[in-house]
Design a protein around this motif. Structure first.
Motif, PDB file in Angstrom:
ATOM      1  N   THR A  73     -46.217  -2.810-124.380  1.00 24.54           N
ATOM      2  CA  THR A  73     -47.250  -2.057-123.666  1.00 24.54           C
ATOM      3  C   THR A  73     -47.286  -0.615-124.163  1.00 24.54           C
ATOM      4  OG1 THR A  73     -45.832  -1.285-121.862  1.00 24.54           O
ATOM      5  CG2 THR A  73     -46.895  -3.462-121.592  1.00 24.54           C
ATOM      6  N   ALA A 113     -46.828   6.944-111.700  1.00 24.05           N
ATOM      7  CA  ALA A 113     -48.158   6.341-111.716  1.00 24.05           C
ATOM      8  C   ALA A 113     -48.727   6.313-113.135  1.00 24.05           C
ATOM      9  CB  ALA A 113     -49.099   7.102-110.781  1.00 24.05           C
ATOM     10  N   PHE A 114     -48.487   7.365-113.892  1.00 23.01           N
ATOM     11  CA  PHE A 114     -48.925   7.447-115.286  1.00 23.01           C
ATOM     12  C   PHE A 114     -48.326   6.298-116.088  1.00 23.01           C
ATOM     13  CE2 PHE A 114     -47.881   9.162-119.566  1.00 23.01           C
ATOM     14  CZ  PHE A 114     -49.156   9.386-120.048  1.00 23.01           C
ATOM     15  N   SER A 117     -49.579   2.812-114.998  1.00 21.08           N
ATOM     16  CA  SER A 117     -50.903   2.542-115.538  1.00 21.08           C
ATOM     17  C   SER A 117     -50.810   2.094-116.996  1.00 21.08           C
ATOM     18  CB  SER A 117     -51.776   3.789-115.421  1.00 21.08           C
ATOM     19  OG  SER A 117     -53.022   3.577-116.010  1.00 21.08           O
ATOM     20  N   LEU A 118     -50.005   2.793-117.781  1.00 18.20           N
ATOM     21  CA  LEU A 118     -49.854   2.449-119.200  1.00 18.20           C
ATOM     22  C   LEU A 118     -49.083   1.149-119.404  1.00 18.20           C
ATOM     23  CD1 LEU A 118     -49.146   5.954-120.771  1.00 18.20           C
ATOM     24  CD2 LEU A 118     -51.302   4.692-120.677  1.00 18.20           C
ATOM     25  N   GLY A 120     -49.567  -1.465-117.864  1.00 19.33           N
ATOM     26  CA  GLY A 120     -50.534  -2.551-117.719  1.00 19.33           C
ATOM     27  C   GLY A 120     -51.411  -2.747-118.938  1.00 19.33           C
TER      28      GLY A 120
END
Length: 139
Positions: A73, A113-114, A117-118, A120
């Protein structure tokens, strides 16, 4: 959060090499991405140590993204290049607000959160339309 130049180059090398699905030389990558050869060479070396690319030396050498690395990812790549240290440094020099500061916790949540998000976004998803065809059209 600002990503380093090395992280940017690493992500672009992975995207380009994975999209082309063939061995690419450092010179080819550097020229295509308009990045100095030495920068690309250092990043590729690190990607190879991290197991994200395979490299072959010599006249017919180059860089290849193996199938299993296409599952990595963006978050994993960013962590490997940027690390997971906190956004702010509160210990050196010691901050007088350290024991009761709410900013540090807020920034830690934002960083989590950053990365979430990445996490995913697998590399192979970056090769879908509209990016994939553009990558394939590059020399």
């Amino acid at each position: 959060m600002h990503l380093s130049r090395a992280t940017d180059i690493a992500l672009r090398v992975l995207m380009l090499a994975a999209a082309k699905n063939r061995q690419l030389t450092i010179d080819h990558l550097a020229t295509t991405m308009n990045v100095p050869h030495n920068h690309v060479a250092k990043v590729v070396q690190r990607l190879q140590r991290e197991g994200l690319v395979t490299t072959t030396r010599g006249r017919n050498g180059g860089v290849w993204v193996p199938a299993e690395a296409r599952k990595v990812t963006v978050g994993q790549v960013v962590r490997r290049f940027e690390g997971e240290s906190e956004v702010v440094e509160c210990e050196a020099p010691p901050c007088p607000l350290q024991r009761s500061c709410r900013l540090r916790a807020a920034l830690a949540r934002a960083q989590e959160a950053f990365f979430a998000s990445l996490d995913g976004v697998p590399l192979e998803d970056l090769l879908a339309r509209p990016t994939g065809p553009i990558l394939l059209s590059l020399p």
